[in-house]
Design a protein around this motif. Structure first.
Motif, mmCIF file in Angstrom:
data_model
loop_
_atom_site.group_PDB
_atom_site.id
_atom_site.type_symbol
_atom_site.label_atom_id
_atom_site.label_comp_id
_atom_site.label_asym_id
_atom_site.label_seq_id
_atom_site.Cartn_x
_atom_site.Cartn_y
_atom_site.Cartn_z
ATOM 1 N N VAL A 67 0.856 -1.189 0.000
ATOM 2 C CA VAL A 67 0.000 0.000 0.000
ATOM 3 C C VAL A 67 0.885 1.231 0.000
ATOM 4 C CG1 VAL A 67 -1.809 1.277 1.205
ATOM 5 C CG2 VAL A 67 -1.808 -1.219 1.249
ATOM 6 N N PHE A 68 0.499 2.236 -0.744
ATOM 7 C CA PHE A 68 1.280 3.463 -0.820
ATOM 8 C C PHE A 68 1.533 4.040 0.568
ATOM 9 C CE2 PHE A 68 1.436 8.131 -1.088
ATOM 10 C CZ PHE A 68 2.548 8.285 -1.909
ATOM 11 N N ASN A 69 2.781 4.396 0.824
ATOM 12 C CA ASN A 69 3.199 4.974 2.085
ATOM 13 C C ASN A 69 3.742 6.375 1.808
ATOM 14 O OD1 ASN A 69 4.302 5.664 4.539
ATOM 15 N ND2 ASN A 69 5.882 4.080 4.524
ATOM 16 N N PRO A 70 3.008 7.422 2.175
ATOM 17 C CA PRO A 70 3.462 8.784 1.852
ATOM 18 C C PRO A 70 4.850 9.114 2.387
ATOM 19 C CG PRO A 70 1.180 8.814 2.577
ATOM 20 C CD PRO A 70 1.695 7.425 2.820
ATOM 21 N N ARG A 103 8.518 13.693 -10.914
ATOM 22 C CA ARG A 103 8.474 12.964 -9.645
ATOM 23 C C ARG A 103 8.674 13.914 -8.476
ATOM 24 N NH1 ARG A 103 11.410 9.776 -13.150
ATOM 25 N NH2 ARG A 103 10.385 7.830 -13.673
ATOM 26 N N CYS A 104 8.252 13.458 -7.300
ATOM 27 C CA CYS A 104 8.487 14.257 -6.108
ATOM 28 C C CYS A 104 8.622 13.336 -4.909
ATOM 29 C CB CYS A 104 7.361 15.262 -5.879
ATOM 30 S SG CYS A 104 5.746 14.517 -5.559
ATOM 31 N N VAL A 105 9.134 13.878 -3.804
ATOM 32 C CA VAL A 105 9.331 13.131 -2.566
ATOM 33 C C VAL A 105 8.649 13.874 -1.433
ATOM 34 C CG1 VAL A 105 11.513 12.144 -3.327
ATOM 35 C CG2 VAL A 105 11.517 14.309 -2.089
ATOM 36 N N SER A 106 8.219 13.130 -0.418
ATOM 37 C CA SER A 106 7.568 13.754 0.729
ATOM 38 C C SER A 106 8.575 14.105 1.815
ATOM 39 C CB SER A 106 6.497 12.825 1.296
ATOM 40 O OG SER A 106 7.063 11.573 1.650
ATOM 41 N N GLY A 107 9.796 13.577 1.715
ATOM 42 C CA GLY A 107 10.834 13.865 2.687
ATOM 43 C C GLY A 107 12.193 13.667 2.061
ATOM 44 N N PRO A 120 11.227 7.785 -0.985
ATOM 45 C CA PRO A 120 11.359 7.424 -2.398
ATOM 46 C C PRO A 120 10.547 8.362 -3.286
ATOM 47 C CG PRO A 120 9.867 5.932 -1.305
ATOM 48 C CD PRO A 120 10.451 6.798 -0.224
ATOM 49 N N ALA A 121 10.979 8.487 -4.516
ATOM 50 C CA ALA A 121 10.286 9.353 -5.474
ATOM 51 C C ALA A 121 9.214 8.571 -6.211
ATOM 52 C CB ALA A 121 11.286 9.921 -6.474
ATOM 53 N N TYR A 122 8.025 9.185 -6.328
ATOM 54 C CA TYR A 122 6.940 8.617 -7.115
ATOM 55 C C TYR A 122 6.469 9.656 -8.116
ATOM 56 C CZ TYR A 122 6.450 4.781 -3.754
ATOM 57 O OH TYR A 122 6.666 3.687 -2.969
ATOM 58 N N LEU A 123 5.807 9.202 -9.172
ATOM 59 C CA LEU A 123 5.241 10.147 -10.120
ATOM 60 C C LEU A 123 4.295 11.077 -9.374
ATOM 61 C CD1 LEU A 123 6.268 7.923 -12.154
ATOM 62 C CD2 LEU A 123 4.392 8.641 -13.605
ATOM 63 N N SER A 124 4.629 12.355 -9.342
ATOM 64 C CA SER A 124 3.879 13.307 -8.532
ATOM 65 C C SER A 124 2.429 13.445 -8.992
ATOM 66 C CB SER A 124 4.576 14.664 -8.542
ATOM 67 O OG SER A 124 5.015 14.996 -9.838
ATOM 68 N N TYR A 125 2.182 13.266 -10.272
ATOM 69 C CA TYR A 125 0.826 13.368 -10.799
ATOM 70 C C TYR A 125 -0.059 12.231 -10.296
ATOM 71 C CZ TYR A 125 -2.787 13.750 -14.482
ATOM 72 O OH TYR A 125 -3.959 13.881 -15.186
ATOM 73 N N PHE A 126 0.543 11.129 -9.853
ATOM 74 C CA PHE A 126 -0.219 9.960 -9.429
ATOM 75 C C PHE A 126 -0.173 9.713 -7.920
ATOM 76 C CE2 PHE A 126 0.711 9.226 -13.882
ATOM 77 C CZ PHE A 126 -0.474 8.713 -14.384
ATOM 78 N N ARG A 127 0.590 10.499 -7.179
ATOM 79 C CA ARG A 127 0.721 10.284 -5.736
ATOM 80 C C ARG A 127 -0.593 10.582 -5.022
ATOM 81 N NH1 ARG A 127 6.290 10.697 -3.308
ATOM 82 N NH2 ARG A 127 5.070 10.960 -1.410
#
Length: 335
Positions: free
Chosen positions: A212-215, A300-304, A308-315
């Motif tokens: 499951v996605f973990n921000p 992509r972007c990161v929360s910290g 890890p970096a994820y596609l920011s449009y899909f986060r």
């Protein structure tokens, strides 16, 4: 004295040439109009089908504690996420519908993948494809009599795999379903192009943790930190690898079920729009020249600092105010 008949029996050559010229001019004017009308009609049908598909997903979530369906096949006994990368088993497509699959061991796991799990709400596999897509079958295994299998091209946001709908930061902007497979479709199979990288292989006595996605980090504890935790796969055929699925754009259903057509750049940098998956677009896809719209560098972007970096449009945690430009792989999601 004989009377001469001065009436004409036909067109002169000049008159025929004038008529032909007029027809040619009208054709040059009308044919593009007809083509545009045909393209608009196809887009309208695709928009309707995509909207219905999104409604089916939300109906499923409503019956399952407001949790989105599994976007990929997952082994219910071992917990292994079968759409993994960099480990064994490697990523694989799920069969659609689940019952026909060439590998009997995966039929139960295929049933939980979203194309199949939402079917009781959509009642139609045909809405998962669209006119103008190119069906890819090379290398796939098909038993005799499988010619009538449904074809799918519509993809889900894999970062919403088993994710709580109430935890989505911006449901009116977050993509739920997109045509992220470009102009490629698959007969008898479904494929989710944007997915979590979860590579823990479980056993019956020691199941893998939920994917499951973990921000704040990786979806499964113990994974090494990566600069590219997400996976945005290429299509099998380079010429299909484009966001220009319907004219010069694609259709998106958001997590609140709103559907919209979005124009996508032909090439160049995207430095302002948060309604696009890419930071850089190109007319070259996997070395092949295409009309345009290849996502050559996903945004992509990161929360910290160590996330890890994820596609920011899909986060699912995106507030859609992330920075665009510079080193796109390591930008903060909410600067």
């Amino acid at each position: 004295m004989p009377v001469r008949n001065h009436s004409k029996s036909g067109f002169t050559l000049i008159e025929l040439l004038v008529v032909i010229a007029i027809i040619a001019i009208l054709a040059a004017i009308l044919f593009p109009v007809f083509a545009q009308a045909k393209a608009a009609a196809k887009k309208s049908v695709a928009l309707s089908n995509t909207k219905q598909s999104g409604t089916g997903v939300l109906l499923y979530a409503g019956d399952n504690d407001d949790t989105f369906p599994l976007m990929h096949a997952i082994d219910s006994v071992t917990g292994t996420y079968l759409h993994t990368a960099g480990t064994s088993p490697s990523y694989r497509l799920h069969s659609v519908p689940a019952g026909w699959g060439p590998n009997a061991a995966f039929r139960d796991t295929d049933a939980v993948a979203w194309h199949n799990s939402v079917f009781p709400y959509t009642k139609n596999y045909g809405i998962f494809t669209a006119s103008g897509l190119n069906t890819y079958t090379a290398g796939f295994t098909y038993p005799a009599g499988s010619e009538g299998l449904p074809t799918t091209g519509l993809s889900a946001n894999g970062l919403l795999n088993g994710y709580p709908a109430t935890a989505v930061a911006r449901s009116s902007q977050l993509p739920l379903l997109t045509w992220a497979n470009g102009k490629e479709a698959y007969r008898g199979y479904g494929y989710t192009a944007v997915y979590l990288r979860c590579n823990i292989v479980g056993t019956p006595g020691n199941p893998a943790p939920a994917c499951v996605f973990n921000p704040g980090g990786a979806p499964q504890a113990g994974l090494p930190e990566r600069t590219r935790q997400d996976t945005y796969e290429f299509t099998f055929v380079p010429s299909n690898d484009t966001s220009w699925v319907f004219g010069d754009g694609w259709i998106v259903v958001h997590a609140d079920s709103s559907a919209k057509f979005f124009k996508q750049p032909k090439s160049g940098l995207n430095t302002s729009s948060r309604t696009m998956p890419g930071y850089e677009y190109s007319t070259i896809a996997q070395g092949a020249t295409i009309e345009g719209g290849n996502v050559s560098l996903p945004a992509r972007c990161v929360s910290g600092s160590s996330a890890p970096a994820y596609l920011s449009y899909f986060r699912p945690d995106s507030e859609f105010n992330y920075a665009l430009g510079g080193t796109a792989d390591r930008r903060a999601c909410n600067p």
